[in-house]
Design a protein around this motif. Structure first.
Motif, mmCIF file in Angstrom:
data_model
loop_
_atom_site.group_PDB
_atom_site.id
_atom_site.type_symbol
_atom_site.label_atom_id
_atom_site.label_comp_id
_atom_site.label_asym_id
_atom_site.label_seq_id
_atom_site.Cartn_x
_atom_site.Cartn_y
_atom_site.Cartn_z
ATOM 1 N N UNK A 93 -10.708 7.330 30.092
ATOM 2 C CA UNK A 93 -11.221 6.702 31.149
ATOM 3 C C UNK A 93 -10.073 6.957 32.042
ATOM 4 N N UNK A 94 -11.100 7.309 34.222
ATOM 5 C CA UNK A 94 -9.985 7.708 34.840
ATOM 6 C C UNK A 94 -10.623 6.249 35.764
ATOM 7 N N UNK A 108 -13.524 17.221 35.321
ATOM 8 C CA UNK A 108 -13.180 16.287 34.269
ATOM 9 C C UNK A 108 -13.743 15.907 32.969
ATOM 10 N N UNK A 109 -15.331 16.158 32.976
ATOM 11 C CA UNK A 109 -15.282 16.010 31.718
ATOM 12 C C UNK A 109 -15.057 17.207 30.643
ATOM 13 N N UNK A 110 -15.131 18.560 31.350
ATOM 14 C CA UNK A 110 -13.721 19.457 30.463
ATOM 15 C C UNK A 110 -13.370 18.859 29.862
ATOM 16 N N UNK A 111 -12.102 18.392 30.251
ATOM 17 C CA UNK A 111 -11.217 17.894 29.843
ATOM 18 C C UNK A 111 -11.344 16.628 29.440
ATOM 19 N N UNK A 113 -12.246 13.485 30.249
ATOM 20 C CA UNK A 113 -11.766 12.500 30.911
ATOM 21 C C UNK A 113 -13.457 12.058 31.647
ATOM 22 N N UNK A 114 -13.392 10.793 31.618
ATOM 23 C CA UNK A 114 -15.029 10.481 32.201
ATOM 24 C C UNK A 114 -14.446 8.858 33.418
ATOM 25 N N UNK A 141 -22.571 4.179 29.481
ATOM 26 C CA UNK A 141 -21.799 5.084 29.377
ATOM 27 C C UNK A 141 -20.862 4.798 28.279
ATOM 28 N N UNK A 142 -19.414 4.205 28.500
ATOM 29 C CA UNK A 142 -18.657 4.138 27.314
ATOM 30 C C UNK A 142 -18.568 3.809 25.977
#
Length: 276
Positions: A93-94, A108-111, A113-114, A141-142
């Motif tokens: 999570x960021x 971010x999603x591709x890496x 990171x949500x 979401x998480x």
């Protein structure tokens, strides 16, 4: 140059959030110490209210993963969740100050990171808020990021989003996100259940989406979903249903370029347009 907030849908006020805190990728530190006792109380009351109606309405995978958020009495520290999340699915999570533009979101999603909005709604917004806040992002979401299949789907979506941006097809792909990750339904052995974050974090739309005779519920197909517009300020009149998370993941295999080209020549469906 300072980053600029994103605006989605019609709104008469600027997006909430302090974007001066954001780095070039729109992430910022979660200022956990800034949360007030009232903020933690709002989160706690929202959490308890949603938990009361999850049985029989939320997907089994979501209910099983929800305890991974940690203590419900206060807004969690993102770093604490990350210790468990990274071990489970290699996601993190960021914090972000609010809505962010599509390309940084896809990146971010591709890496894996949500982005999680770090502010919470005011008490007078307890029943409804237009923009996602920390409760929507965390609670909605998480938990399913702990599910390996959904976690991989989200990364694949981010990678596809970067390509869609280059092809000028972000709107079509955004509809897929809206009708799956935000407002998706799944058919389980016990019946129809919700897995979309926009449903799971909404006290009113959760029972409405599963039980109301008003909306239509269609099997998820890429073409119908990507041609269907959506509204951000009312309950959905159209939901798309999957049979498994594996089905959702498999739908994103392959190159969407020919699909985008074909859909550009076809009429769109209104958000409430009934399937012929």
């Amino acid at each position: 140059m300072a980053v600029q907030p994103a605006v989605y849908g019609a709104s008469e006020r600027p997006p909430r959030g302090d974007y001066t805190r954001a780095a070039d990728d729109y992430t910022c530190a979660q200022n956990w110490a800034a949360y007030t006792a009232q903020d933690h109380d709002t989160y706690h009351r929202l959490y308890l209210r949603q938990c009361e109606q999850l049985p029989g309405l939320a997907s089994a995978a979501f209910i099983a993963a929800l305890p991974q958020l940690g203590a419900k009495e206060r807004i969690p520290r993102f770093d604490d969740i990350n210790e468990r999340l990274y071990k489970a699915t290699r996601w993190q999570l960021v914090a972000v100050p609010g809505l962010i533009p599509e390309v940084p979101f896809f990146q971010l999603l591709a890496n894996r990171k949500f982005p999680v909005t770090d502010w919470i709604r005011r008490p007078e917004e307890f029943e409804y808020i237009v923009e996602p806040d920390v409760f929507h992002d965390l609670f909605g979401h998480v938990p399913l990021l702990f599910n390996p299949m959904l976690a991989d789907y989200m990364q694949r979506y981010g990678e596809g989003g970067l390509k869609a941006a280059r092809l000028g097809s972000c709107e079509m792909l955004a509809r897929l996100y809206w009708y799956t990750i935000e407002f998706g339904l799944i058919r389980e052995s016990a019946g129809l259940r919700a897995y979309g974050a926009g449903i799971l974090s909404s006290h009113g739309e959760l029972p409405y989406s599963v039980h109301s005779p008003e909306p239509q519920r269609l099997p998820l197909t890429l073409e119908r979903t990507m041609r269907t517009r959506y509204k951000i300020d009312s309950y959905q009149q159209t939901y798309f249903v999957i049979d498994s998370f594996e089905q959702l993941f498999q739908l994103t295999e392959g190159d969407f370029t020919p699909l985008y080209e074909r859909l550009r020549g076809l009429p769109e469906f209104a958000a409430d347009e009934r399937n012929p």
